[in-house]
Design a protein around this motif. Structure first.
Motif, PDB file in Angstrom:
ATOM      1  N   VAL A   1      -4.701   3.140 -10.704  1.00 36.16           N
ATOM      2  CA  VAL A   1      -3.705   2.425  -9.906  1.00 36.16           C
ATOM      3  C   VAL A   1      -4.350   1.243  -9.177  1.00 36.16           C
ATOM      4  O   VAL A   1      -3.772   0.155  -9.079  1.00 36.16           O
ATOM      5  N   GLU A   2      -5.570   1.442  -8.713  1.00 33.43           N
ATOM      6  CA  GLU A   2      -6.276   0.365  -8.010  1.00 33.43           C
ATOM      7  C   GLU A   2      -6.592  -0.801  -8.940  1.00 33.43           C
ATOM      8  O   GLU A   2      -6.633  -1.953  -8.505  1.00 33.43           O
ATOM      9  N   PHE A   3      -6.820  -0.515 -10.200  1.00 30.76           N
ATOM     10  CA  PHE A   3      -7.078  -1.583 -11.162  1.00 30.76           C
ATOM     11  C   PHE A   3      -5.928  -2.589 -11.215  1.00 30.76           C
ATOM     12  O   PHE A   3      -6.140  -3.761 -11.526  1.00 30.76           O
ATOM     13  N   VAL A   4      -4.728  -2.124 -10.911  1.00 31.80           N
ATOM     14  CA  VAL A   4      -3.548  -2.999 -10.933  1.00 31.80           C
ATOM     15  C   VAL A   4      -3.297  -3.612  -9.569  1.00 31.80           C
ATOM     16  O   VAL A   4      -3.079  -4.825  -9.440  1.00 31.80           O
ATOM     17  N   PHE A   5      -3.354  -2.802  -8.512  1.00 36.85           N
ATOM     18  CA  PHE A   5      -2.920  -3.269  -7.199  1.00 36.85           C
ATOM     19  C   PHE A   5      -3.954  -4.136  -6.489  1.00 36.85           C
ATOM     20  O   PHE A   5      -3.577  -4.994  -5.686  1.00 36.85           O
ATOM     21  N   ALA A   6      -5.236  -3.946  -6.740  1.00 38.65           N
ATOM     22  CA  ALA A   6      -6.240  -4.801  -6.085  1.00 38.65           C
ATOM     23  C   ALA A   6      -6.082  -6.263  -6.501  1.00 38.65           C
ATOM     24  O   ALA A   6      -5.970  -7.143  -5.638  1.00 38.65           O
ATOM     25  N   PRO A   7      -6.057  -6.578  -7.804  1.00 43.93           N
ATOM     26  CA  PRO A   7      -5.838  -7.991  -8.162  1.00 43.93           C
ATOM     27  C   PRO A   7      -4.443  -8.479  -7.815  1.00 43.93           C
ATOM     28  O   PRO A   7      -4.268  -9.659  -7.476  1.00 43.93           O
ATOM     29  N   LEU A   8      -3.442  -7.587  -7.871  1.00 42.39           N
ATOM     30  CA  LEU A   8      -2.085  -8.005  -7.530  1.00 42.39           C
ATOM     31  C   LEU A   8      -2.018  -8.493  -6.093  1.00 42.39           C
ATOM     32  O   LEU A   8      -1.485  -9.581  -5.812  1.00 42.39           O
ATOM     33  N   TYR A   9      -2.550  -7.715  -5.170  1.00 38.59           N
ATOM     34  CA  TYR A   9      -2.525  -8.116  -3.757  1.00 38.59           C
ATOM     35  C   TYR A   9      -3.319  -9.403  -3.541  1.00 38.59           C
ATOM     36  O   TYR A   9      -2.858 -10.324  -2.857  1.00 38.59           O
ATOM     37  N   CYS A  10      -4.513  -9.475  -4.123  1.00 45.58           N
ATOM     38  CA  CYS A  10      -5.369 -10.636  -3.888  1.00 45.58           C
ATOM     39  C   CYS A  10      -4.752 -11.917  -4.451  1.00 45.58           C
ATOM     40  O   CYS A  10      -4.799 -12.974  -3.799  1.00 45.58           O
ATOM     41  N   LEU A  11      -4.172 -11.838  -5.633  1.00 44.67           N
ATOM     42  CA  LEU A  11      -3.568 -13.027  -6.225  1.00 44.67           C
ATOM     43  C   LEU A  11      -2.310 -13.452  -5.464  1.00 44.67           C
ATOM     44  O   LEU A  11      -2.056 -14.655  -5.292  1.00 44.67           O
TER      45      LEU A  11
ATOM     46  N   ILE B   1       0.832  -1.200   0.000  1.00 45.98           N
ATOM     47  CA  ILE B   1       0.000   0.000   0.000  1.00 45.98           C
ATOM     48  C   ILE B   1       0.868   1.252   0.000  1.00 45.98           C
ATOM     49  O   ILE B   1       0.480   2.288  -0.558  1.00 45.98           O
ATOM     50  N   ILE B   2       2.050   1.183   0.584  1.00 44.28           N
ATOM     51  CA  ILE B   2       2.972   2.321   0.536  1.00 44.28           C
ATOM     52  C   ILE B   2       3.411   2.578  -0.909  1.00 44.28           C
ATOM     53  O   ILE B   2       3.448   3.730  -1.375  1.00 44.28           O
ATOM     54  N   VAL B   3       3.742   1.518  -1.633  1.00 43.25           N
ATOM     55  CA  VAL B   3       4.117   1.658  -3.039  1.00 43.25           C
ATOM     56  C   VAL B   3       2.948   2.214  -3.848  1.00 43.25           C
ATOM     57  O   VAL B   3       3.116   3.097  -4.706  1.00 43.25           O
ATOM     58  N   GLN B   4       1.748   1.710  -3.583  1.00 42.03           N
ATOM     59  CA  GLN B   4       0.573   2.172  -4.326  1.00 42.03           C
ATOM     60  C   GLN B   4       0.331   3.662  -4.099  1.00 42.03           C
ATOM     61  O   GLN B   4       0.089   4.414  -5.060  1.00 42.03           O
ATOM     62  N   PHE B   5       0.398   4.119  -2.852  1.00 43.25           N
ATOM     63  CA  PHE B   5       0.216   5.540  -2.559  1.00 43.25           C
ATOM     64  C   PHE B   5       1.335   6.371  -3.189  1.00 43.25           C
ATOM     65  O   PHE B   5       1.089   7.480  -3.679  1.00 43.25           O
ATOM     66  N   GLY B   6       2.547   5.831  -3.148  1.00 40.82           N
ATOM     67  CA  GLY B   6       3.665   6.558  -3.739  1.00 40.82           C
ATOM     68  C   GLY B   6       3.480   6.787  -5.226  1.00 40.82           C
ATOM     69  O   GLY B   6       3.749   7.887  -5.744  1.00 40.82           O
TER      70      GLY B   6
END
Length: 388
Positions: free
Chosen positions: A244-254, A94-99
């Motif tokens: 950004v969420e389109f990428v990080f939401a599935p990334l984290y879940c997978l 989440i730090i990377v995502q916010f950054g």
């Protein structure tokens, strides 16, 4: 739902009375806050949401008539070791995502801080302490309500968790208010992935940690820029945040689903075997699973079993029998006048045609078990024929 509403009203009413007694309310009568101090006002808002945890657990236990912990996971409790592992992944991600989002929107007018600026170290550290104590409970409460209880209640009615995930995700997005279309899509999209992850990992731990990490960082930045009094929510997020969420939401879940597979995280309730009326129980995973050493077990999400089901304690050891399962089939009744086979003894004469060739006996003359050496069992009886 009534209890949740009453709980929020009680907390809100207490905040209004306390602000009036302490004369700590805002100067403007049209203000939407109860306290002039944004930290105090934010604290009561967080408590008003966190009240959902005891309400949901109480409702599951006394209205749903099932163990309260079945809202948390398929093991009937929060799995703290797994929760800690999820946090170790969620926080840096989440730090990377916010950054990335901050770097993307840097310099744009819409992304400029609108608060009073840095409030000073004392006020900032006090804000962080209050947020650190309350935000995890606020985030967990939203997960208990939307990804836990709502999915279970709706899913039991429609006999599938997936329509329930869609409905609960829509309600989750609407609960944050009406803002930008990009913010609504972000919330709905994230909620769908998080709902999938709950079923995929058999519990709320992975989504609680990500939700708490997201909110802690967002509120912490708001406190640093003096924006705690802002009424904006995630529903007001810009389109860059959505992208950004389109990428990080599935990334984290997978990633978490993969780690859960490697760690052997339980996805179904242990020992939930078929029983009379098992058709009323809800599949929690994508199909039925097989319990170790038992027949087919109904796949159950965190607490998705019917209200009459109980959650057994986890069974240790890979070869341990499950707590539940089909009743053992009784063997044939012994014939009167004959000794049971386990008590028969070898004869000194030729072997009887009806006797088993293993010559199984008791005591030191018991037939060797699997893997025994050739000399661990008894020799042939005198006069008996030895087959090559």
């Amino acid at each position: 739902m009534l209890l949740l509403f009453v709980g929020i009203v009680v907390v809100t009413g207490f905040a209004a009375v306390l602000a009036a007694v302490l004369d700590a309310g805002p100067d403007s009568p049209d203000s939407e806050v109860f306290f002039e101090d944004p930290v105090a006002d934010m604290a009561f808002q967080l408590v008003g949401i966190a009240i959902g945890i005891p309400v949901v657990l109480w409702g599951a236990r006394y209205l749903g008539r099932r163990p309260a912990g079945t809202v948390s996971s398929v093991l009937g409790r929060l799995r703290w070791k797994w929760l800690g592992l999820c946090a170790a992944v969620a926080v840096p991600m989440i730090i990377v995502q916010f950054g990335i989002m901050i770097a993307w929107t840097w310099g744009e007018e819409s992304a400029e801080p609108a608060g009073d600026g840095f409030p000073g170290w004392t006020a900032f550290l006090v804000s962080l302490a209050v947020l650190g104590a309350l935000v995890p409970f606020q985030a967990a409460a939203e997960e208990y309500v939307f990804r836990g209880w709502l999915v279970q209640v709706i899913g039991r009615a429609v006999r599938s968790p997936w329509p329930a995930v869609v409905i609960a995700s829509l309600l989750f997005a609407l609960a944050h208010g009406f803002g930008e279309l990009s913010g609504f899509i972000l919330l709905f999209y994230s909620a769908l992935w998080w709902g999938w992850l709950v079923i995929r990992t058999g519990g709320l731990e992975a989504v609680i940690t990500m939700h708490a990490a997201n909110n802690l960082l967002a509120f912490g930045l708001a406190a640093g820029f003096g924006e705690l009094a802002s009424t904006e929510t995630a529903a007001d997020a810009p389109w860059q945040a959505m992208a950004v969420e389109f990428v990080f939401a599935p990334l984290y879940c997978l990633v978490m689903a993969r780690i859960a597979d490697r760690k052997g995280v339980a996805r179904v309730s242990p020992g939930e075997g078929p029983r009379a009326g098992a058709g009323t129980e809800l599949a929690a995973g994508a199909g039925a699973e097989l319990a170790a050493g038992a027949g087919p077990a109904a796949a159950v999400g965190p607490g998705l079993a019917a209200s009459h089901a109980s959650t057994p304690e986890p069974v240790s050891g890979p070869a341990a029998a499950p707590a539940y399962g089909p009743e053992p089939v009784p063997g044939p009744e012994p014939v009167p006048g004959l000794e049971p086979a386990s008590e028969s003894r070898p004869t000194s004469g030729p072997a009887s045609a009806s006797a088993p060739e293993s010559g199984a006996g008791t005591g030191p003359e018991r037939a060797p078990g699997p893997g025994a050496g050739p000399e661990s069992g008894p020799g042939p009886a005198p006069g008996s024929r030895v087959e090559p």
